[in-house]
Design an enzyme around this catalytic site. Structure first.
Site, mmCIF file in Angstrom:
data_model
loop_
_atom_site.group_PDB
_atom_site.id
_atom_site.type_symbol
_atom_site.label_atom_id
_atom_site.label_comp_id
_atom_site.label_asym_id
_atom_site.label_seq_id
_atom_site.Cartn_x
_atom_site.Cartn_y
_atom_site.Cartn_z
ATOM 1 N N SER A 152 16.581 29.121 10.474
ATOM 2 C CA SER A 152 16.090 30.488 10.630
ATOM 3 C C SER A 152 16.918 31.585 9.975
ATOM 4 O O SER A 152 16.447 32.717 9.894
ATOM 5 C CB SER A 152 15.946 30.817 12.103
ATOM 6 O OG SER A 152 14.709 30.354 12.553
ATOM 7 N N SER A 200 12.994 32.152 11.467
ATOM 8 C CA SER A 200 12.573 33.211 12.359
ATOM 9 C C SER A 200 13.328 34.527 12.143
ATOM 10 O O SER A 200 12.903 35.565 12.641
ATOM 11 C CB SER A 200 12.770 32.764 13.805
ATOM 12 O OG SER A 200 14.141 32.589 14.084
ATOM 13 N N LYS A 224 19.373 41.051 15.091
ATOM 14 C CA LYS A 224 18.156 40.309 15.470
ATOM 15 C C LYS A 224 17.898 40.486 16.960
ATOM 16 O O LYS A 224 18.834 40.481 17.764
ATOM 17 C CB LYS A 224 18.346 38.828 15.116
ATOM 18 C CG LYS A 224 17.095 37.976 15.304
ATOM 19 C CD LYS A 224 17.331 36.532 14.848
ATOM 20 C CE LYS A 224 16.082 35.675 15.020
ATOM 21 N NZ LYS A 224 16.314 34.273 14.610
HETATM 22 N N1 GLN Z 1 11.405 27.155 12.001
HETATM 23 C C1 GLN Z 1 12.168 26.382 12.924
HETATM 24 C C2 GLN Z 1 11.479 26.401 14.272
HETATM 25 O O1 GLN Z 1 10.432 26.949 14.348
HETATM 26 C C3 GLN Z 1 13.567 26.908 13.006
HETATM 27 C C4 GLN Z 1 13.697 28.073 13.893
HETATM 28 C C5 GLN Z 1 15.110 28.567 14.011
HETATM 29 O O2 GLN Z 1 15.996 28.164 13.283
HETATM 30 N N2 GLN Z 1 15.300 29.427 14.991
HETATM 31 O O3 GLN Z 1 11.946 25.873 15.227
#
Ligand code: GLN
Length: 450
Positions: A155, A131, A56
């Site tokens: 995410s 994400s 990532k």
């Molecule tokens: N969707 C969540 C956010 O937007 C989680 C993101 C994540 O785990 N990096 O913060």
């Protein structure tokens, strides 16, 4: 089969399909092929010998462009590897490239990437989740066998569920965050996304462990995770929070989860309904705390230290402002503003401090349950993957996607998503949550069910 063959297969697949998936931001093709050749010549192993892996793009890689899918890091090439990348290299894997994501890991659909929206390989009209949507999509589309993601509020698990792969968020402190570009430091964890539970255990084995460069990494032994993959769940006690099967969860998803519980029962486990009474505060708590931490962490992107610097400024303050205005996308700006507000004097007690108290209660809900149960089980997400564009107008509906994953980050416990069937051609994820540092039991249940 040689390492060169494996690496070849990976790039062939990427060149065939990635213009439709957009999982990769940067390919490491030349260096990867050289490394494959060296590994073939040396012929010596390591736990992940010759395995093609995608990383990532918020995990830094020496001499390999790292963008966090943000314009503000344009032109940034790290001078060192993250600890996890170092560990992968030590175990013989080959880094195929850097993977697309929501900008700075803020998002649930990969529509917040400054470069391209990732598509769900099961149906490209749908999002892959976020994400770490690029990581999940790359594994699901067969572009790489292994991928690293990061999970602050879901995410890893949410995109794993949407793309039908296995994704684990380890216990907070299990994996070093050194070299992970910080979003919310008290919640962020790096973790593995793979096609099956066994691969996942191998990848965690490789990246877990204490690191003197990360003061929050735990100084605990790392067990041999594959030893837990016995298929035996006899006598295991499962807790199923009623909030996880309540209104808002698609009845078809609920049905899949109940079928999975039935299967675990057949294998000798038992389950009871329990309650996580404070989970209703989790979403608000998470967005306050994570945005507060983000507002501080992202202060370092100022046009001086990394990447982008605006050409349109004639003094220093203007340069900071212009660089940040041009470099950050809308969602990142939204979080920075929310976090700055919550931390400002006069509001700190009402928001940040209150959220810290709520976090303690949410954590305690889990501790109470784990006094009597081995794992907590529920769906990973309330629905299957939604359509690209469907939730972009309303940030609050987008945030609601993580309602079932966020409590796990707030409590710091480990959680996995494993595929448990499909609805209308889209995968459903089963979430298995364990005690602090008990990834082994999480894997045991996931593998038995798989
Ligand atoms: N969707 C969540 C956010 O937007 C989680 C993101 C994540 O785990 N990096 O913060």
């Amino acid at each position: 089969l040689s390492v060169t063959d494996l690496v070849d297969a990976s790039y062939t697949r990427i060149h065939d399909v990635d213009d439709r998936i957009n999982a990769f931001l940067t390919l490491n093709e030349e260096a990867a092929r050289t490394r494959a050749k060296q590994l073939d010549e040396s012929g010596t192993g390591g736990l992940l010998y010759g395995m093609p892996i995608g990383v990532k793009d918020n995990i830094v890689t020496k001499d390999l462009r790292t963008t966090c899918a943000s314009k503000i890091l344009e032109g940034f090439t790290p001078l060192h590897d993250a600890t996890v990348v170092q560990k992968l290299n030590d175990q013989g894997s080959v880094t195929i490239g850097k993977i697309n994501m929501d900008e700075f890991a803020m998002g649930s659909s990969n529509e917040n990437s400054a470069y391209a929206t990732v598509r769900n390989p099961w149906n490209t009209d749908h999002v892959p989740g976020g994400s770490s949507g690029g990581s999940a999509a790359a594994v699901a589309a067969g572009e790489v066998l292994f991928a690293l993601g990061s999970d602050t509020g879901g995410s890893i698990r949410q995109p794993a569920a949407y793309c039908g792969v296995v994704g684990l968020k380890p216990t907070y402190g299990r994996v070093s965050r050194f070299g992970l570009v910080a979003f919310a430091s008290s919640l962020d964890q790096i973790g593995p996304l793979t096609r099956n539970v066994e691969d996942n255990a191998y990848l965690l084995q490789t990246i877990a462990g204490h690191d003197s460069y990360d003061a929050t990494s735990a100084n605990l032994d790392v067990p041999e995770y594959t030893a837990a993959l016995t298929g035996d769940v006899k006598g295991l006690k499962i807790a199923v929070p009623k909030e996880y099967l309540a209104e808002g969860v698609d009845p078809a998803v609920k049905e899949k989860v109940l079928a999975a519980l039935k299967e675990l029962e057949r294998l000798g486990a038992t389950w009871d309904e329990v309650s996580l009474p404070h989970s209703k505060y989790a979403l608000a708590t998470y967005y306050l705390l994570s945005s507060s931490e983000a507002s501080a962490n992202l202060a370092r992107f100022d046009g001086v230290r990394y990447g982008l610097r605006t050409d349109n400024a004639d003094n220093l303050i203007d340069m900071y402002k212009q660089t940040r205005s041009e470099g950050f996308g809308d969602e990142v700006k939204r979080r920075i503003m929310l976090g700055t507000f919550a931390l400002s004097s006069g509001y700190y007690d009402a928001y940040y401090k209150k959220a810290q108290k709520a976090r303690t209660l949410i954590k305690k809900d889990f501790e109470d349950i784990f006094e009597n149960y081995d794992v907590v089980i529920g769906p990973t997400t309330p629905t299957t993957a939604f359509k690209v564009g469907e939730n972009t107008k309303d940030p609050l509906t987008m945030y609601a996607n993580d309602i079932l994953t966020i409590p796990v980050n707030l409590a710091g416990v480990p959680g996995i998503s494993v595929p448990c069937g499909t609805i209308d051609g889209l995968p459903v994820g089963l979430q298995i949550i364990g005690k602090h540092f008990d990834e082994a039991t999480v894997y045991r249940v996931a593998h038995a069910f798989e």
